[in-house]
Design a protein around this motif. Sequence first.
Motif, PDB file in Angstrom:
ATOM      1  N   ALA A  30      41.834  71.764  52.783  1.00  0.00           N
ATOM      2  CA  ALA A  30      42.097  73.520  52.896  1.00  0.00           C
ATOM      3  C   ALA A  30      41.835  73.165  54.133  1.00  0.00           C
ATOM      4  CB  ALA A  30      40.936  74.277  51.971  1.00  0.00           C
ATOM      5  N   ARG A  31      41.003  72.636  54.917  1.00  0.00           N
ATOM      6  CA  ARG A  31      40.364  72.288  56.769  1.00  0.00           C
ATOM      7  C   ARG A  31      42.220  72.233  57.500  1.00  0.00           C
ATOM      8  NH1 ARG A  31      35.957  71.170  54.699  1.00  0.00           N
ATOM      9  NH2 ARG A  31      35.638  69.243  54.922  1.00  0.00           N
ATOM     10  N   ARG A  32      42.183  71.615  56.673  1.00  0.00           N
ATOM     11  CA  ARG A  32      43.479  70.837  57.408  1.00  0.00           C
ATOM     12  C   ARG A  32      44.942  71.620  57.668  1.00  0.00           C
ATOM     13  NH1 ARG A  32      44.225  66.439  54.110  1.00  0.00           N
ATOM     14  NH2 ARG A  32      43.223  64.627  56.163  1.00  0.00           N
ATOM     15  N   ARG A  33      44.910  71.928  56.326  1.00  0.00           N
ATOM     16  CA  ARG A  33      46.080  73.060  56.221  1.00  0.00           C
ATOM     17  C   ARG A  33      45.779  74.088  57.227  1.00  0.00           C
ATOM     18  NH1 ARG A  33      49.026  73.068  51.145  1.00  0.00           N
ATOM     19  NH2 ARG A  33      50.168  70.690  51.330  1.00  0.00           N
ATOM     20  N   TYR A  34      44.385  74.925  57.127  1.00  0.00           N
ATOM     21  CA  TYR A  34      44.166  75.975  57.785  1.00  0.00           C
ATOM     22  C   TYR A  34      44.550  75.521  59.395  1.00  0.00           C
ATOM     23  CZ  TYR A  34      42.257  79.873  60.482  1.00  0.00           C
ATOM     24  OH  TYR A  34      41.882  80.440  61.506  1.00  0.00           O
ATOM     25  N   TRP A  35      43.882  74.460  60.108  1.00  0.00           N
ATOM     26  CA  TRP A  35      44.186  74.191  61.480  1.00  0.00           C
ATOM     27  C   TRP A  35      45.135  73.938  62.055  1.00  0.00           C
ATOM     28  CZ3 TRP A  35      40.453  76.470  64.693  1.00  0.00           C
ATOM     29  CH2 TRP A  35      39.600  76.371  64.034  1.00  0.00           C
ATOM     30  N   ALA A  36      46.051  73.160  60.981  1.00  0.00           N
ATOM     31  CA  ALA A  36      47.530  73.600  61.002  1.00  0.00           C
ATOM     32  C   ALA A  36      48.323  74.757  61.492  1.00  0.00           C
ATOM     33  CB  ALA A  36      48.577  72.438  60.050  1.00  0.00           C
ATOM     34  N   ARG A  37      48.298  75.758  60.249  1.00  0.00           N
ATOM     35  CA  ARG A  37      48.106  77.303  60.858  1.00  0.00           C
ATOM     36  C   ARG A  37      48.301  78.251  61.148  1.00  0.00           C
ATOM     37  NH1 ARG A  37      48.031  76.597  54.733  1.00  0.00           N
ATOM     38  NH2 ARG A  37      46.171  77.823  55.075  1.00  0.00           N
ATOM     39  N   SER A  38      46.432  77.598  61.644  1.00  0.00           N
ATOM     40  CA  SER A  38      45.939  78.414  63.264  1.00  0.00           C
ATOM     41  C   SER A  38      46.528  78.112  64.348  1.00  0.00           C
ATOM     42  CB  SER A  38      44.600  78.204  62.632  1.00  0.00           C
ATOM     43  OG  SER A  38      43.719  79.268  63.575  1.00  0.00           O
ATOM     44  N   PHE A  39      47.162  76.187  64.574  1.00  0.00           N
ATOM     45  CA  PHE A  39      46.922  75.537  65.768  1.00  0.00           C
ATOM     46  C   PHE A  39      48.807  76.745  66.114  1.00  0.00           C
ATOM     47  CE2 PHE A  39      49.933  72.052  67.713  1.00  0.00           C
ATOM     48  CZ  PHE A  39      49.222  71.464  68.817  1.00  0.00           C
ATOM     49  N   VAL A  40      49.578  76.957  65.216  1.00  0.00           N
ATOM     50  CA  VAL A  40      50.870  77.485  65.327  1.00  0.00           C
ATOM     51  C   VAL A  40      50.398  78.619  65.443  1.00  0.00           C
ATOM     52  CG1 VAL A  40      52.906  77.767  64.775  1.00  0.00           C
ATOM     53  CG2 VAL A  40      52.109  75.880  63.748  1.00  0.00           C
ATOM     54  N   GLY A  41      50.181  79.814  64.728  1.00  0.00           N
ATOM     55  CA  GLY A  41      49.281  80.713  65.545  1.00  0.00           C
ATOM     56  C   GLY A  41      49.111  80.800  66.187  1.00  0.00           C
ATOM     57  N   TRP A  42      47.869  80.251  66.933  1.00  0.00           N
ATOM     58  CA  TRP A  42      46.965  80.810  68.010  1.00  0.00           C
ATOM     59  C   TRP A  42      48.293  80.820  69.956  1.00  0.00           C
ATOM     60  CZ3 TRP A  42      43.132  83.201  69.789  1.00  0.00           C
ATOM     61  CH2 TRP A  42      42.686  82.818  71.183  1.00  0.00           C
ATOM     62  N   GLN A  43      49.660  80.164  69.398  1.00  0.00           N
ATOM     63  CA  GLN A  43      50.436  79.899  70.074  1.00  0.00           C
ATOM     64  C   GLN A  43      50.812  81.843  70.779  1.00  0.00           C
ATOM     65  OE1 GLN A  43      53.551  77.515  69.917  1.00  0.00           O
ATOM     66  NE2 GLN A  43      51.870  75.818  69.100  1.00  0.00           N
TER      67      GLN A  43
END
Length: 275
Positions: free
Chosen positions: A62-75
Amino acid sequence: MGAALLDRLDVLGSLVAEGGVAVLSGAGLSTESGIPDYRGATGRARPSTPMTYQVFTGSEQARRRYWARSFVGWQVIGGAAPNTGHLAVTSLQRAGALAGVVTQNVDGLHTAAGTADVVELHGNLGRVVCLGCGAVTPRQELTGRLAAANRGWAAEVRGVHADGDADIDDATLDSFTVVACTSCGGVLKPDVVFFGERVPPERVAASTELVAGARSLLVLGSSLTVMSGFRFVLQAAKRPIPVAIVNEGPTRGDAYAVAKLEAPLGAVLSRLAAR
């Protein structure tokens, strides 16, 4: 603006002219900065399920999936700039009209616009906290480390939500590499309140104290669906002090408002500040 809206703007102007206004802002204030809100004009929740604290802390996947999405969203979130609504709030504060500002937003745009002493009820995506040692670091630092650990990784973005969670293809999520705290090797989490996580009591206390000493409460761009914000409308109504709402769409607090304006926040707040 039509005559009815102008009449309600007059009511709003009278409240602001008296000073001592407590502002409670939500995601609708940041839509003009290119950050989508949670529910849109209909007030309906987004189709995807937001991350909860229990799932985040209990599952490495879940953390891996969260940070993947958040890495993109932070842009999107990190690149957003304050809009005319944020700047108008700053102008009202500098003119001495506000008792203070509480925001449900995690985008940091009030502070970027120059508003001082903002109570960030749900935290700020621009900070990262270690769940092991408690170290707080800038988001940009983590972004650089994630970029280095995921060279060649890419995802198709279908949308970004107000909490920085991007809607991307599930097939790309499990190949994302998560990094740990550089101080202790602990789990890193954005310094925001997840669903199922308690709002820090000191922030609630500061917000409650602000409303307790205010002459009126002005709600900007919030549907007031969650109790963390709606509680302050109930507090204001109980005192009682006037509540005014500017939001595109229905809110949970409409029945408590002496004035409700459904209009773009940037235009309304700019007119208000100009007065």
